[in-house]
Design an enzyme around this catalytic site. Structure first.
Site, PDB file in Angstrom:
ATOM      1  N   ARG A 124       0.850  -1.196   0.000  1.00  0.00           N
ATOM      2  CA  ARG A 124       0.000   0.000   0.000  1.00  0.00           C
ATOM      3  C   ARG A 124       0.880   1.238   0.000  1.00  0.00           C
ATOM      4  O   ARG A 124       1.809   1.333   0.828  1.00  0.00           O
ATOM      5  CB  ARG A 124      -0.838   0.034   1.277  1.00  0.00           C
ATOM      6  CG  ARG A 124      -1.950  -0.954   1.273  1.00  0.00           C
ATOM      7  CD  ARG A 124      -2.930  -0.627   2.343  1.00  0.00           C
ATOM      8  NE  ARG A 124      -2.490  -1.133   3.653  1.00  0.00           N
ATOM      9  CZ  ARG A 124      -3.326  -1.513   4.595  1.00  0.00           C
ATOM     10  NH1 ARG A 124      -4.623  -1.430   4.413  1.00  0.00           N
ATOM     11  NH2 ARG A 124      -2.877  -1.943   5.757  1.00  0.00           N
ATOM     12  N   HIS A 168       2.139 -19.757   3.069  1.00  0.00           N
ATOM     13  CA  HIS A 168       1.235 -20.365   4.042  1.00  0.00           C
ATOM     14  C   HIS A 168       0.077 -20.975   3.260  1.00  0.00           C
ATOM     15  O   HIS A 168      -0.375 -20.398   2.264  1.00  0.00           O
ATOM     16  CB  HIS A 168       0.713 -19.253   4.962  1.00  0.00           C
ATOM     17  CG  HIS A 168       0.242 -19.705   6.308  1.00  0.00           C
ATOM     18  ND1 HIS A 168       0.339 -20.998   6.752  1.00  0.00           N
ATOM     19  CD2 HIS A 168      -0.327 -19.014   7.328  1.00  0.00           C
ATOM     20  CE1 HIS A 168      -0.126 -21.071   7.984  1.00  0.00           C
ATOM     21  NE2 HIS A 168      -0.551 -19.880   8.357  1.00  0.00           N
TER      22      HIS A 168
HETATM   23  N1  LIG Z   1       6.039 -13.870  10.027  1.00  0.00           N
HETATM   24  C1  LIG Z   1       6.663 -14.962   9.690  1.00  0.00           C
HETATM   25  O1  LIG Z   1       7.817 -15.091  10.050  1.00  0.00           O
HETATM   26  C2  LIG Z   1       6.016 -16.025   8.837  1.00  0.00           C
HETATM   27  C3  LIG Z   1       4.928 -15.729   8.043  1.00  0.00           C
HETATM   28  N2  LIG Z   1       4.487 -16.627   7.141  1.00  0.00           N
HETATM   29  C4  LIG Z   1       3.393 -16.266   6.250  1.00  0.00           C
HETATM   30  O2  LIG Z   1       3.877 -15.282   5.336  1.00  0.00           O
HETATM   31  C5  LIG Z   1       2.834 -14.363   4.989  1.00  0.00           C
HETATM   32  C6  LIG Z   1       3.247 -12.948   5.368  1.00  0.00           C
HETATM   33  O3  LIG Z   1       3.421 -12.871   6.764  1.00  0.00           O
HETATM   34  P1  LIG Z   1       4.217 -11.677   7.472  1.00  0.00           P
HETATM   35  O4  LIG Z   1       5.407 -11.344   6.691  1.00  0.00           O
HETATM   36  O5  LIG Z   1       4.367 -12.058   8.883  1.00  0.00           O
HETATM   37  O6  LIG Z   1       3.234 -10.432   7.273  1.00  0.00           O
HETATM   38  P2  LIG Z   1       2.141  -9.816   8.262  1.00  0.00           P
HETATM   39  O7  LIG Z   1       1.147 -10.827   8.665  1.00  0.00           O
HETATM   40  O8  LIG Z   1       2.819  -9.059   9.343  1.00  0.00           O
HETATM   41  O9  LIG Z   1       1.470  -8.808   7.195  1.00  0.00           O
HETATM   42  C7  LIG Z   1       2.086  -7.622   6.878  1.00  0.00           C
HETATM   43  C8  LIG Z   1       1.794  -7.126   5.496  1.00  0.00           C
HETATM   44  O10 LIG Z   1       0.398  -7.157   5.175  1.00  0.00           O
HETATM   45  C9  LIG Z   1       0.024  -5.840   4.714  1.00  0.00           C
HETATM   46  N3  LIG Z   1      -1.393  -5.607   4.961  1.00  0.00           N
HETATM   47  C10 LIG Z   1      -2.078  -5.825   6.103  1.00  0.00           C
HETATM   48  N4  LIG Z   1      -3.388  -5.493   5.932  1.00  0.00           N
HETATM   49  C11 LIG Z   1      -3.501  -5.046   4.654  1.00  0.00           C
HETATM   50  C12 LIG Z   1      -4.598  -4.601   3.851  1.00  0.00           C
HETATM   51  N5  LIG Z   1      -5.842  -4.563   4.334  1.00  0.00           N
HETATM   52  N6  LIG Z   1      -4.342  -4.242   2.565  1.00  0.00           N
HETATM   53  C13 LIG Z   1      -3.081  -4.300   2.053  1.00  0.00           C
HETATM   54  N7  LIG Z   1      -2.018  -4.730   2.763  1.00  0.00           N
HETATM   55  C14 LIG Z   1      -2.227  -5.097   4.039  1.00  0.00           C
HETATM   56  C15 LIG Z   1       0.908  -4.897   5.480  1.00  0.00           C
HETATM   57  O11 LIG Z   1       0.985  -3.667   4.828  1.00  0.00           O
HETATM   58  P3  LIG Z   1       0.797  -2.275   5.611  1.00  0.00           P
HETATM   59  O12 LIG Z   1       2.100  -2.004   6.326  1.00  0.00           O
HETATM   60  O13 LIG Z   1       0.524  -1.331   4.518  1.00  0.00           O
HETATM   61  O14 LIG Z   1      -0.326  -2.474   6.598  1.00  0.00           O
HETATM   62  C16 LIG Z   1       2.233  -5.675   5.452  1.00  0.00           C
HETATM   63  O15 LIG Z   1       2.929  -5.442   4.245  1.00  0.00           O
HETATM   64  C17 LIG Z   1       1.605 -14.857   5.723  1.00  0.00           C
HETATM   65  O16 LIG Z   1       0.935 -15.754   4.876  1.00  0.00           O
HETATM   66  C18 LIG Z   1       2.183 -15.611   6.914  1.00  0.00           C
HETATM   67  O17 LIG Z   1       1.327 -16.558   7.484  1.00  0.00           O
HETATM   68  C19 LIG Z   1       5.108 -17.816   6.969  1.00  0.00           C
HETATM   69  C20 LIG Z   1       6.189 -18.178   7.742  1.00  0.00           C
HETATM   70  C21 LIG Z   1       6.641 -17.357   8.816  1.00  0.00           C
HETATM   71 MG   LIG Z   2       2.468 -19.061  11.009  1.00  0.00          MG
END
Ligand SMILES: NC(=O)C1=CN([C@@H]2O[C@H](COP(=O)(O)OP(=O)(O)OC[C@H]3O[C@@H](n4cnc5c(N)ncnc54)[C@H](OP(=O)(O)O)[C@@H]3O)[C@@H](O)[C@H]2O)C=CC1
Ligand SMILES: [Mg+2]
Ligand SMILES: CC[C@](O)(C(C)=O)C(=O)O
Ligand SMILES: [Mg+2]
Length: 412
Positions: free
Chosen positions: A121, A184
Site C-alpha cells: 500500500r 502459508h
Molecule cells: N512472520 C513470519 O515469520 C512467517 C509468516 N508466514 C506467512 O507469510 C505471509 C506474510 O506474513 P508476514 O510477513 O508475517 O506479514 P504480516 O502478517 O505481518 O502482514 C504484513 C503485510 O500485510 C500488509 N497488509 C495488512 N493489511 C492489509 C490490507 N488490508 N491491505 C493491504 N495490505 C495489508 C501490510 O501492509 P501495511 O504495512 O501497509 O499495513 C504488510 O505489508 C503470511 O501468509 C504468513 O502466514 C510464513 C512463515 C513465517
Molecule cells: Mg504461522
C-alpha cells in the site's frame, strides 16, 4: 561407583543418540556451498559473464531416514547461483506485502541476483520500511496492483487476512502464464472463509520458511539457510514443483521438505499457538506465578524460569537434542525431569487435541481473519502485546538482561 555408573549410562545414551542420527540413503555428490550470501554478492557482480547454469552439475535430492520414516529433502547446493539466476532470467518476482517475510525473502532474493520488485500500500508502514531497505519507488517499489501487473511470479506475502480482503481486486490480475506463490496454506485451504480460489490456468505453489522472516534474513547472511516446506497446489506447466524448490533457494532456504498446503497450514497454526508461542508464554507465566506466590523474588523467579531456559538449557536442546540437555544437568535434575515430563505430557495432550481441532475446523482461521482484517489491526495487536510487556515476569526480565555484558538498549 555411582558417578562411574552414571557416566557410562550417559555414554550409552549418547551412543544411542548417535545411532539415531538421520542417515543419508541416497544423495547427489556435490560440495556444500559454504557461504551462500557471500557467493551471492560475487555472483551478482559476475552475472552477465556466467555461462548457462543448466549445463552445471547434476540435480539431486536426498532421501533421509527420519526416525524410521524415509522422506525426501531438497537442498540448496543443487542450485548453484548461476543456475538459479539462469532459471529465473526471464522472471520478475513481484513480492506483495512487506512484513517480516517480505523483508527476509525479498532481500535474500535480491542478494541472490534475482529480479525482485515489491508491491505494498502506498505510503503505509510497509512502504516506509521498504524504502528504508533500499527499494526504490517507481523502480523496485510499487502499489500492489501495479507490481502484480509487472510480475511473472506473484509472491503473496500480505498478512493472511489481507490476502483474503484484497483477493477480489488482485485475482483478475493473476493472468495465464504467471505463477502464484504463498508462504502459508491458509488462504487456499480455508477457501470457504477466505474466498481465495486461484485461477485454474496458473501454477500455485508454496514455500513456507519454518521461522521468522527476521531469521530467514539473518541465517542467509550468515551463509546458512532456513528450513522450509514446499508444496504444489496446482501444476499447469508441469514445472511447478521445480519452480517451488528454485524459489525456496532464491528466498534463502537451505533445505526444503515436502508438504501439502493442507498439512502446512494445520501444522503451522497449531505450532505457533502451541509450543512456539502460546504454550510457552502460558507455561513460563504459570511457573513464575507459583514461584512468586511462594515468596521467591522476581529475579529468582525469572532466572529460574526464562533466563536459564533461553540462555543455557534450550540452546543445548537445539544443538544436540533433549537427552544431551538432560545429560548436561545434574543427576538430581535428570531424575526430577524424567519423573515430571510424563505428568506435563499427560496434562497437556488434551489441550493440544483441542487446539488441533480448533485449527482443523477453521475456528482459528476465522478468528484471525476477523481480528487482523480490522483497519486497526496493528494498534489492536500492539495493545495486547503491551499487556504482556507489562507483566511482572517480563519487566523483571528487562532488568536481568540489562546486566549482560553485551547488553544493548532494547528500545532500538
Ligand atoms: N512472520 C513470519 O515469520 C512467517 C509468516 N508466514 C506467512 O507469510 C505471509 C506474510 O506474513 P508476514 O510477513 O508475517 O506479514 P504480516 O502478517 O505481518 O502482514 C504484513 C503485510 O500485510 C500488509 N497488509 C495488512 N493489511 C492489509 C490490507 N488490508 N491491505 C493491504 N495490505 C495489508 C501490510 O501492509 P501495511 O504495512 O501497509 O499495513 C504488510 O505489508 C503470511 O501468509 C504468513 O502466514 C510464513 C512463515 C513465517
Ligand atoms: Mg504461522
Ligand atoms: C511461529 C510463527 C510463524 O508461523 C512462523 C514464524 O513460522 C508465523 O506465522 O509467523
Ligand atoms: Mg510458521
Amino acid at each position: 561407583m555411582a558417578s562411574l555408573a552414571s557416566r557410562s549410562a550417559s555414554q550409552a545414551l549418547r551412543n544411542t543418540a548417535r545411532r539415531a542420527t538421520p542417515r543419508i540413503v541416497s544423495a547427489a555428490t556435490k560440495p556444500q556451498v559454504a557461504s551462500y550470501s557471500l557467493l551471492a554478492k560475487a555472483a551478482v557482480a559476475a552475472k552477465s559473464t556466467q555461462k548457462s547454469a543448466s549445463s552445471e552439475g547434476v540435480r539431486g535430492i536426498k532421501t533421509l531416514d527420519f526416525a524410521g520414516t524415509k522422506e525426501v529433502v531438497y537442498e540448496r547446493s543443487d542450485w548453484p547461483l548461476a543456475k538459479l539466476q539462469d532459471y529465473f532470467k526471464n522472471d520478475t518476482l513481484a513480492l506483495i506485502g512487506y512484513g517480516s517475510q517480505g523483508h527476509g525473502q525479498g532481500l535474500n532474493a535480491r542478494d541472490n541476483g534475482l529480479n525482485v520488485i515489491i508491491g505494498v500500500r502506498k505510503d503505509g508502514e510497509s512502504w516506509r520500511q521498504a524504502i528504508e531497505d533500499g527499494w526504490v519507488p517507481g523502480e523496485t517499489l510499487f502499489p500492489i496492483e501495479e507490481a502484480i501487473e509487472k510480475g511473472t511470479i506473484i509472491m503473496n506475502l500480505l498478512s493472511d487476512a489481507a490476502q483474503s480482503q484484497t483477493w477480489p481486486t488482485i485475482a483478475p490480475l493473476i493472468t495465464k502464464g504467471k505463477t502464484l506463490y504463498f508462504s502459508h496454506g491458509f488462504s487456499v485451504v480455508f477457501k470457504e472463509d477466505t474466498k481465495v480460489i486461484p485461477p485454474t490456468d496458473v501454477d500455485v505453489i508454496l514455500v513456507a520458511p519454518k521461522g521468522s522472516g527476521r531469521t530467514v534474513r539473518t541465517l542467509f547472511k550468515e551463509g546458512r539457510g532456513i528450513n522450509s516446506s514446499v508444496a504444489v497446489f496446482q501444476d499447469v506447466t508441469g514445472k511447478a514443483k521445480e519452480k517451488a524448490i528454485a524459489l525456496g533457494v532464491g528466498i534463502g532456504s537451505g533445505y526444503m521438505y515436502d508438504t501439502t498446503f493442507e498439512k502446512e497450514v494445520y501444522s503451522d497454526l497449531y505450532g505457533e499457538r502451541g509450543v512456539l508461542m502460546g504454550a510457552i508464554q502460558g507455561l513460563f507465566l504459570a511457573q513464575y506465578q507459583v514461584l512468586r506466590k511462594n515468596g521467591h523474588t522476581p529475579s529468582e523467579a525469572f532466572n529460574e524460569t526464562v533466563e536459564e531456559a533461553t540462555q543455557s538449557l534450550y540452546p543445548l536442546i537445539g544443538a544436540k537434542g533433549m537427552d544431551y540437555m538432560f545429560n548436561a544437568c545434574s543427576t538430581t535434575a535428570r531424575r526430577g525431569g524424567l519423573d515430571w515430563a510424563p505428568v506435563f505430557e499427560k496434562a497437556n495432550v488434551p489441550i493440544f487435541e483441542q487446539l488441533y481441532e480448533s485449527v482443523k475446523n477453521g475456528t482459528e482461521t476465522r478468528k484471525s481473519l476477523e481480528f487482523n482484517g480490522r483497519p486497526t489491526y496493528r494498534k489492536d495487536l500492539a495493545a495486547e502485546l503491551e499487556i504482556i510487556n507489562n507483566q511482572e515476569i517480563w519487566r523483571a526480565g528487562k532488568t536481568v538482561r540489562s546486566l549482560r555484558p553485551d547488553y544493548k538498549s532494547e528500545s532500538e
